[in-house]
Design a protein around this motif. Structure first.
Motif, PDB file in Angstrom:
ATOM      1  N   ALA A  70      -4.485 -28.143 -40.026  1.00 15.19           N
ATOM      2  CA  ALA A  70      -4.805 -26.773 -39.645  1.00 15.19           C
ATOM      3  C   ALA A  70      -5.966 -26.288 -40.507  1.00 15.19           C
ATOM      4  N   VAL A 104       3.488 -15.414 -40.276  1.00 14.47           N
ATOM      5  CA  VAL A 104       4.493 -15.332 -39.191  1.00 14.47           C
ATOM      6  C   VAL A 104       5.866 -15.733 -39.732  1.00 14.47           C
ATOM      7  N   LEU A 105       5.928 -16.804 -40.512  1.00 13.24           N
ATOM      8  CA  LEU A 105       7.220 -17.246 -41.076  1.00 13.24           C
ATOM      9  C   LEU A 105       7.825 -16.195 -41.967  1.00 13.24           C
ATOM     10  N   GLU A 125      -5.673 -20.716 -40.079  1.00 17.20           N
ATOM     11  CA  GLU A 125      -4.471 -20.989 -39.270  1.00 17.20           C
ATOM     12  C   GLU A 125      -3.243 -21.129 -40.158  1.00 17.20           C
ATOM     13  N   TRP A 126      -3.375 -21.770 -41.299  1.00 18.06           N
ATOM     14  CA  TRP A 126      -2.265 -21.971 -42.224  1.00 18.06           C
ATOM     15  C   TRP A 126      -1.771 -20.619 -42.769  1.00 18.06           C
ATOM     16  N   ARG A 161      -2.083 -17.722 -41.371  1.00 24.35           N
ATOM     17  CA  ARG A 161      -1.447 -17.014 -40.251  1.00 24.35           C
ATOM     18  C   ARG A 161      -0.043 -17.555 -40.001  1.00 24.35           C
ATOM     19  N   PHE A 162       0.108 -18.867 -40.035  1.00 22.91           N
ATOM     20  CA  PHE A 162       1.413 -19.512 -39.852  1.00 22.91           C
ATOM     21  C   PHE A 162       2.399 -19.022 -40.910  1.00 22.91           C
ATOM     22  N   LEU A 163       1.966 -18.990 -42.175  1.00 22.71           N
ATOM     23  CA  LEU A 163       2.844 -18.529 -43.250  1.00 22.71           C
ATOM     24  C   LEU A 163       3.204 -17.058 -43.081  1.00 22.71           C
TER      25      LEU A 163
END
Length: 62
Positions: free
Chosen positions: A47, A58-59, A51-52, A54-56
Motif C-alpha cells: 500500500a 478506519v480500524l 492508503e496505510w 487511511r486503513f489504520l
C-alpha cells in the motif's frame, strides 16, 4: 517489488501463541508492506503510505 531489504515489525496486537500475526515493513521508499508472520515466504500486501494511514484510521474507528 523486491522486499529483501524490508525490516519487518510484528504487530503489538499479535499474540505469542502462534495465532494471527501480522508484520509490517515501513522502511521501503513509497510503500508499506504487510504480511502474515507465519508465512514469511508468502505474498505481501503493498500500500502507499497514504492508503496505510487511511486503513489504520478506519480500524481505529471500528
Amino acid at each position: 517489488m523486491d522486499l529483501s531489504t524490508a525490516i519487518w515489525r510484528k504487530s503489538s496486537h499479535s499474540g505469542g501463541s502462534g495465532g494471527q500475526c501480522v508484520e509490517v515493513a515501513l522502511n521501503l521508499p513509497g510503500v508499506v508492506a504487510v504480511r502474515d508472520s507465519k508465512g514469511v515466504g508468502g505474498p505481501a500486501v503493498l500500500a502507499t503510505p497514504h492508503e496505510w494511514r487511511r486503513f489504520l484510521a478506519v480500524l481505529r474507528n471500528l
